[in-house]
Design an enzyme around this catalytic site. Structure first.
Site, PDB file in Angstrom:
ATOM      1  N   TYR A   1      78.355  42.389 -52.654  1.00 36.86           N
ATOM      2  CA  TYR A   1      77.712  43.699 -52.680  1.00 36.86           C
ATOM      3  C   TYR A   1      76.201  43.529 -52.874  1.00 36.86           C
ATOM      4  O   TYR A   1      75.753  42.770 -53.733  1.00 36.86           O
ATOM      5  CB  TYR A   1      78.323  44.541 -53.793  1.00 36.86           C
ATOM      6  CG  TYR A   1      77.549  45.772 -54.155  1.00 36.86           C
ATOM      7  CD1 TYR A   1      77.185  46.710 -53.182  1.00 36.86           C
ATOM      8  CD2 TYR A   1      77.165  46.013 -55.473  1.00 36.86           C
ATOM      9  CE1 TYR A   1      76.458  47.837 -53.517  1.00 36.86           C
ATOM     10  CE2 TYR A   1      76.452  47.151 -55.812  1.00 36.86           C
ATOM     11  CZ  TYR A   1      76.096  48.052 -54.822  1.00 36.86           C
ATOM     12  OH  TYR A   1      75.376  49.163 -55.163  1.00 36.86           O
TER      13      TYR A   1
ATOM     14  N   ASP B   1      84.933  40.105 -59.002  1.00 42.08           N
ATOM     15  CA  ASP B   1      84.709  41.536 -58.807  1.00 42.08           C
ATOM     16  C   ASP B   1      85.946  42.089 -58.108  1.00 42.08           C
ATOM     17  O   ASP B   1      86.203  41.795 -56.941  1.00 42.08           O
ATOM     18  CB  ASP B   1      83.456  41.750 -57.960  1.00 42.08           C
ATOM     19  CG  ASP B   1      83.093  43.222 -57.793  1.00 42.08           C
ATOM     20  OD1 ASP B   1      83.999  44.079 -57.927  1.00 42.08           O
ATOM     21  OD2 ASP B   1      81.925  43.521 -57.490  1.00 42.08           O
TER      22      ASP B   1
ATOM     23  N   ARG C   1      77.249  55.094 -79.840  1.00 42.72           N
ATOM     24  CA  ARG C   1      76.868  53.923 -79.048  1.00 42.72           C
ATOM     25  C   ARG C   1      77.721  52.722 -79.423  1.00 42.72           C
ATOM     26  O   ARG C   1      78.079  51.912 -78.572  1.00 42.72           O
ATOM     27  CB  ARG C   1      75.372  53.603 -79.237  1.00 42.72           C
ATOM     28  CG  ARG C   1      74.951  52.294 -78.579  1.00 42.72           C
ATOM     29  CD  ARG C   1      73.442  52.124 -78.540  1.00 42.72           C
ATOM     30  NE  ARG C   1      72.801  52.456 -79.792  1.00 42.72           N
ATOM     31  CZ  ARG C   1      72.742  51.641 -80.863  1.00 42.72           C
ATOM     32  NH1 ARG C   1      73.321  50.451 -80.827  1.00 42.72           N
ATOM     33  NH2 ARG C   1      72.118  52.030 -81.957  1.00 42.72           N
TER      34      ARG C   1
ATOM     35  N   LYS D   1      84.668  53.616 -58.297  1.00 42.49           N
ATOM     36  CA  LYS D   1      85.379  53.554 -57.029  1.00 42.49           C
ATOM     37  C   LYS D   1      86.862  53.896 -57.210  1.00 42.49           C
ATOM     38  O   LYS D   1      87.197  54.985 -57.629  1.00 42.49           O
ATOM     39  CB  LYS D   1      85.152  52.191 -56.397  1.00 42.49           C
ATOM     40  CG  LYS D   1      83.690  51.729 -56.366  1.00 42.49           C
ATOM     41  CD  LYS D   1      82.746  52.720 -55.707  1.00 42.49           C
ATOM     42  CE  LYS D   1      81.363  52.162 -55.394  1.00 42.49           C
ATOM     43  NZ  LYS D   1      80.559  51.768 -56.550  1.00 42.49           N
TER      44      LYS D   1
END
Length: 384
Positions: free
Chosen positions: A102, A175, A49, A200
């Site tokens: 978005y 973004d 982690r 994406k």
């Protein structure tokens, strides 16, 4: 020597394995690491982690490609955005974002952060005077920019918005998901932070979910890094490795996405069934000149408004064959979606509501003649 983008995409953070000579670094599919005595970490690794070599290689690569000093890889784009926002926002903080971002980003802030005392304001980001009025010195903590926007493909002037945000003391976040670092470099244009859904274009093969935050400021990097560690929304080794794999072909893929989309957009502009084509590569697009200045090409995303109304839009979205009806975008295969009931269903009834006549196309890298024929046959069904 400074190498070009595609050279760095293949080699940055990707040194061959020193033990075996393997050209592709291995996946470190391990949750924990043996210590040389208590506190004696090997290479700084303790528990996956906090750090993992495969995730580190991806983060090194992302920072290089975006021109940042630090990058942080997360399990999803929204996890990345949430970690960034929790690093900088406090009760009473204001965030200004575009009125067509978005839907998931708006939902994250409006449904999770606003109830904790954050103030959200949306504005038409292409109207610089409106942005100046919305960004309040000493109050606005974050100016959130999405360009090209999802799904209406609005183009925002990153440099001008960075100047407005910085004059008010706000952190300017871009973004960059639709453009990818191959087409657009927001940090070089004046932004402070870049965020991505690496699901994406960066991943590019519709087989991995991920997100990233890239920064230039060391103090902010410490804050985001702590949230990545403390809240634990990290990308796993396999997902990190798959994302690196995808990045290696980012340049050639996005070149093909862009050329295919330009061909289709040109063919659709003026089509009897289409009221409007939203694509920044068209000279008729209101943001074309800005896009030409701050982007290398215009990307693979197109939205269209159907002249015959919502029923025609739905029928068009359900009538293609190569363009598959699915959420997401940026993969090698072409996808089609109906935003108002799919990607942007969460903002129906708000200022961010997407018109019911709009259909979004993620143009893939198939043969463009096949893709164009598919779109045209679907439009024939709509007008039949």
């Amino acid at each position: 020597m400074t190498h070009g983008f595609s050279t760095r995409a293949i080699h940055s953070g990707q040194a061959f394995d020193p033990t075996t000579g393997a050209v592709v670094p291995p996946i470190y599919q391990s949750s924990t690491f043996v210590q040389d005595g208590i506190g004696g970490f090997r290479g700084g690794y303790e528990y996956a982690r906090s750090a993992n070599p495969t995730r580190d290689s991806l983060q090194t690569l992302l920072a290089d490609l975006e021109g940042g000093s630090h990058a942080f890889s997360f399990a999803s784009g929204l996890a990345a955005e949430d970690a960034l926002l929790r690093s900088v926002l406090r009760p009473g903080s204001r965030i200004v974002m575009g009125n067509d971002v978005y839907g998931g980003t708006h939902r994250l802030v409006n449904r999770l952060h606003v109830p904790w005392g954050v103030v959200l304001e949306t504005v038409e980001m292409t109207d610089l005077d409106a942005v100046r009025a919305a960004v309040r010195p000493g109050e606005t903590a974050v100016l959130w920019v999405e360009t090209p926007s999802n799904p209406l493909m609005k183009i925002s002037d990153v440099t001008a918005l960075a100047e407005i945000g910085h004059a008010a003391g706000a952190l300017v976040v871009v973004d960059n998901t639709f453009a990818s670092p191959y087409l657009q470099q927001p940090l070089a244009l004046g932004a402070d932070v870049v965020v991505h859904s690496t699901t994406k274009y960066i991943g590019g093969h519709s087989d991995v979910v991920g997100g990233a935050v890239v920064v230039r400021d060391d103090e902010l990097a410490d804050k985001v890094g702590f949230l990545q560690f403390g809240a634990g929304g990290v990308s796993a080794p396999m997902e990190s490795w798959l994302t690196v794999r995808g990045i290696k072909t980012l340049g050639v893929r996005v070149d093909r996405h862009s050329s295919n989309a330009a061909t289709i957009a040109d063919a659709l502009e003026g089509h009897a069934a289409i009221e409007r084509v939203y694509y920044p590569g068209l000279a008729s697009h209101p943001g074309h000149e800005i896009a030409a200045r701050q982007m290398k090409a215009f990307g693979g995303m197109i939205s269209v408004s159907l002249a015959a109304g919502p029923a025609a839009a739905r029928r068009f979205a359900e009538s293609t064959e190569l363009f598959q009806l699915a959420e997401s975008l940026g993969g090698v295969e072409s996808l089609i979606g109906y935003p108002t009931e799919m990607t942007h269903a969460s903002v129906r009834g708000t200022e961010l509501e997407v018109p019911e006549t709009v259909v979004r196309l993620s143009v893939g890298i198939e043969d463009v003649d096949d893709l164009l024929a598919d779109v045209l046959q679907a439009l024939d069904r709509v007008t039949a």
